[in-house]
Design a protein around this motif. Structure first.
Motif, PDB file in Angstrom:
ATOM      1  N   ALA A 105       8.288   2.453 -16.543  1.00  0.00           N
ATOM      2  CA  ALA A 105       8.701   1.162 -16.000  1.00  0.00           C
ATOM      3  C   ALA A 105       8.519   1.097 -14.497  1.00  0.00           C
ATOM      4  N   VAL A 106       7.527   1.791 -13.982  1.00  0.00           N
ATOM      5  CA  VAL A 106       7.263   1.757 -12.547  1.00  0.00           C
ATOM      6  C   VAL A 106       6.706   0.381 -12.176  1.00  0.00           C
ATOM      7  N   LEU A 107       7.311  -0.248 -11.155  1.00  0.00           N
ATOM      8  CA  LEU A 107       6.854  -1.564 -10.729  1.00  0.00           C
ATOM      9  C   LEU A 107       5.601  -1.479  -9.880  1.00  0.00           C
ATOM     10  N   SER A 108       5.397  -0.336  -9.203  1.00  0.00           N
ATOM     11  CA  SER A 108       4.224  -0.151  -8.359  1.00  0.00           C
ATOM     12  C   SER A 108       3.448   1.052  -8.853  1.00  0.00           C
ATOM     13  N   SER A 109       2.173   0.867  -9.139  1.00  0.00           N
ATOM     14  CA  SER A 109       1.354   1.938  -9.699  1.00  0.00           C
ATOM     15  C   SER A 109       0.457   2.582  -8.652  1.00  0.00           C
ATOM     16  N   ILE A 110       0.504   2.115  -7.417  1.00  0.00           N
ATOM     17  CA  ILE A 110      -0.405   2.625  -6.406  1.00  0.00           C
ATOM     18  C   ILE A 110       0.157   3.905  -5.804  1.00  0.00           C
ATOM     19  N   GLU A 111      -0.720   4.851  -5.507  1.00  0.00           N
ATOM     20  CA  GLU A 111      -0.325   6.099  -4.863  1.00  0.00           C
ATOM     21  C   GLU A 111      -1.506   6.646  -4.072  1.00  0.00           C
ATOM     22  N   PRO A 112      -1.261   7.557  -3.116  1.00  0.00           N
ATOM     23  CA  PRO A 112      -2.373   8.076  -2.302  1.00  0.00           C
ATOM     24  C   PRO A 112      -3.349   8.883  -3.148  1.00  0.00           C
ATOM     25  N   ASP A 113      -4.547   9.048  -2.626  1.00  0.00           N
ATOM     26  CA  ASP A 113      -5.550   9.882  -3.290  1.00  0.00           C
ATOM     27  C   ASP A 113      -5.031  11.316  -3.378  1.00  0.00           C
ATOM     28  N   GLY A 114      -5.088  11.903  -4.573  1.00  0.00           N
ATOM     29  CA  GLY A 114      -4.584  13.254  -4.753  1.00  0.00           C
ATOM     30  C   GLY A 114      -3.112  13.321  -5.064  1.00  0.00           C
ATOM     31  N   GLY A 115      -2.432  12.173  -5.152  1.00  0.00           N
ATOM     32  CA  GLY A 115      -1.009  12.173  -5.484  1.00  0.00           C
ATOM     33  C   GLY A 115      -0.133  12.337  -4.255  1.00  0.00           C
ATOM     34  N   TRP A 116       1.173  12.366  -4.499  1.00  0.00           N
ATOM     35  CA  TRP A 116       2.159  12.485  -3.430  1.00  0.00           C
ATOM     36  C   TRP A 116       2.341  13.948  -3.057  1.00  0.00           C
ATOM     37  N   PHE A 159       0.852  -1.185   0.000  1.00  0.00           N
ATOM     38  CA  PHE A 159       0.000   0.000   0.000  1.00  0.00           C
ATOM     39  C   PHE A 159       0.888   1.234   0.000  1.00  0.00           C
ATOM     40  N   ALA A 160       0.292   2.384  -0.280  1.00  0.00           N
ATOM     41  CA  ALA A 160       1.023   3.648  -0.334  1.00  0.00           C
ATOM     42  C   ALA A 160       0.718   4.466   0.906  1.00  0.00           C
ATOM     43  N   ALA A 161       1.749   5.099   1.465  1.00  0.00           N
ATOM     44  CA  ALA A 161       1.595   5.989   2.617  1.00  0.00           C
ATOM     45  C   ALA A 161       2.366   7.265   2.351  1.00  0.00           C
ATOM     46  N   ASP A 162       1.754   8.409   2.640  1.00  0.00           N
ATOM     47  CA  ASP A 162       2.354   9.708   2.357  1.00  0.00           C
ATOM     48  C   ASP A 162       2.803  10.375   3.651  1.00  0.00           C
ATOM     49  N   ALA A 163       3.520  11.482   3.492  1.00  0.00           N
ATOM     50  CA  ALA A 163       4.045  12.209   4.645  1.00  0.00           C
ATOM     51  C   ALA A 163       2.899  12.689   5.535  1.00  0.00           C
ATOM     52  N   GLY A 164       3.109  12.610   6.836  1.00  0.00           N
ATOM     53  CA  GLY A 164       2.107  13.043   7.795  1.00  0.00           C
ATOM     54  C   GLY A 164       1.102  11.989   8.176  1.00  0.00           C
ATOM     55  N   ASP A 224      13.797   6.033   9.518  1.00  0.00           N
ATOM     56  CA  ASP A 224      12.470   6.623   9.664  1.00  0.00           C
ATOM     57  C   ASP A 224      11.562   6.209   8.514  1.00  0.00           C
ATOM     58  N   PRO A 225      10.262   6.064   8.762  1.00  0.00           N
ATOM     59  CA  PRO A 225       9.312   5.804   7.661  1.00  0.00           C
ATOM     60  C   PRO A 225       9.258   7.001   6.722  1.00  0.00           C
ATOM     61  N   LEU A 226       9.327   6.742   5.433  1.00  0.00           N
ATOM     62  CA  LEU A 226       9.334   7.799   4.425  1.00  0.00           C
ATOM     63  C   LEU A 226       8.204   7.559   3.427  1.00  0.00           C
ATOM     64  N   PRO A 227       7.770   8.593   2.690  1.00  0.00           N
ATOM     65  CA  PRO A 227       6.686   8.400   1.719  1.00  0.00           C
ATOM     66  C   PRO A 227       7.043   7.356   0.668  1.00  0.00           C
ATOM     67  N   GLY A 228       6.084   6.524   0.333  1.00  0.00           N
ATOM     68  CA  GLY A 228       6.316   5.515  -0.686  1.00  0.00           C
ATOM     69  C   GLY A 228       5.475   4.272  -0.456  1.00  0.00           C
ATOM     70  N   THR A 229       5.935   3.172  -1.022  1.00  0.00           N
ATOM     71  CA  THR A 229       5.246   1.894  -0.937  1.00  0.00           C
ATOM     72  C   THR A 229       5.645   1.170   0.344  1.00  0.00           C
ATOM     73  N   TYR A 230       4.667   0.557   0.972  1.00  0.00           N
ATOM     74  CA  TYR A 230       4.920  -0.259   2.157  1.00  0.00           C
ATOM     75  C   TYR A 230       4.389  -1.666   1.909  1.00  0.00           C
ATOM     76  N   TYR A 231       5.142  -2.650   2.400  1.00  0.00           N
ATOM     77  CA  TYR A 231       4.797  -4.050   2.200  1.00  0.00           C
ATOM     78  C   TYR A 231       4.330  -4.664   3.516  1.00  0.00           C
ATOM     79  N   VAL A 232       3.272  -5.450   3.436  1.00  0.00           N
ATOM     80  CA  VAL A 232       2.734  -6.179   4.579  1.00  0.00           C
ATOM     81  C   VAL A 232       2.968  -7.668   4.337  1.00  0.00           C
ATOM     82  N   ARG A 233       3.607  -8.315   5.305  1.00  0.00           N
ATOM     83  CA  ARG A 233       3.833  -9.761   5.204  1.00  0.00           C
ATOM     84  C   ARG A 233       3.188 -10.460   6.389  1.00  0.00           C
TER      85      ARG A 233
END
Length: 270
Positions: free
Chosen positions: A216-227, A70-75, A144-153
């Protein structure tokens, strides 16, 4: 005999020809009617992309590794919850929920039980992980957690050998709390930590069959409204309000310390 063989061959050919058509008409098994995924990946590269506030489900076997992204943004402060439905008969099992960022660095949970043990015969087991607030920028040596893709296992880490391979089903949901300006920093990433972002440019993209350019982006998911990359926060509002209050305080202080107007030195009647 020859006529029988000919008829059998014709029927077999018709069956093979009708098979793909019937398969094409069936719905996709990877998503429900509302678009929620119904399966999980088996590695980082095949992780199933999910949106926040979306209930993802998957079926597997005890001992499998189940991956989502999933995607997580700053804040944002992501809250990941997982529920595993266990078979009717099983021994004690321990399940664990791990979260990794776009650089595949394991992120510690601020709070939440990411490792839970289900007693023998329990119907379900639940795990949760609340990450630290995602920062817009950080030192290269920090974790620190930074904006981008996060993986859940999600996987079992302790189970009896007899339980391995038993069917299970899992539900995963990600929600985030907006922290606001209290977590803002003076800086931002040039690009979010999304796998493949370094080659997502027009020069590295190849035109498709229809002439369109595909990155060539491997992940196409992003937050609503963009980064947002941390360029805006309510800290700007509080800074402006603080500046206005300081200006008013300065004007008031000047008016109080100035006192009454100076008396005229010109004698009367002059």
């Amino acid at each position: 005999m020859r006529i029988t063989h000919v008829l059998s061959g014709a029927l077999l050919a018709l069956g093979l020809a009708a098979g793909p058509a019937a398969a094409d008409s069936s719905p996709s098994p990877g998503a429900t009617d509302d678009g929620a995924p119904t399966r999980a990946g088996t590695s980082f590269r095949t992780a199933t992309e999910i949106d926040q506030e979306q209930q993802a489900t998957a079926s597997g076997s005890t001992g499998d590794y189940l991956y989502w992204s999933f995607a997580a943004d700053a804040g944002q402060r992501p809250n990941i919850r997982a529920t595993v439905k266990l078979p009717d008969a099983h021994g004690a099992q321990t399940w664990q929920l791990d979260v990794y960022d776009g650089l595949r660095r394991r992120q510690a949970c601020q709070y939440g039980a990411q490792t839970r043990t289900a007693a023998e015969g329990a119907a379900t087991v639940e795990a949760a992980c609340v990450l630290r607030t995602v920062r817009a920028w950080s030192e290269p040596w920090a974790n620190d957690p930074l904006p981008g893709t996060y993986y859940v296992r999600l996987t079992v880490v302790n189970a009896a050998p007899a339980d391995l391979g038993l069917p299970v089903s899992a539900e995963v949901r990600v929600e985030s709390k907006e922290i606001g300006g209290s977590a803002a920093v003076d800086g931002s990433l040039a690009q979010p930590l999304v796998p493949g972002i370094s080659v997502a440019s027009d020069s590295a993209a190849d035109p498709g069959e229809d002439g369109s350019v595909k990155s060539a982006v491997l992940s196409s998911i992003e937050p609503d409204g963009g980064w947002s990359s941390g360029w805006w926060s309510d800290r700007w509002v509080w800074t402006a309000v603080g500046g206005a209050l300081a200006a008013l305080a300065g004007i008031g202080g000047y008016a109080l310390t100035r006192g009454p107007g100076r008396p005229s030195r010109i004698p009367p009647g002059a």
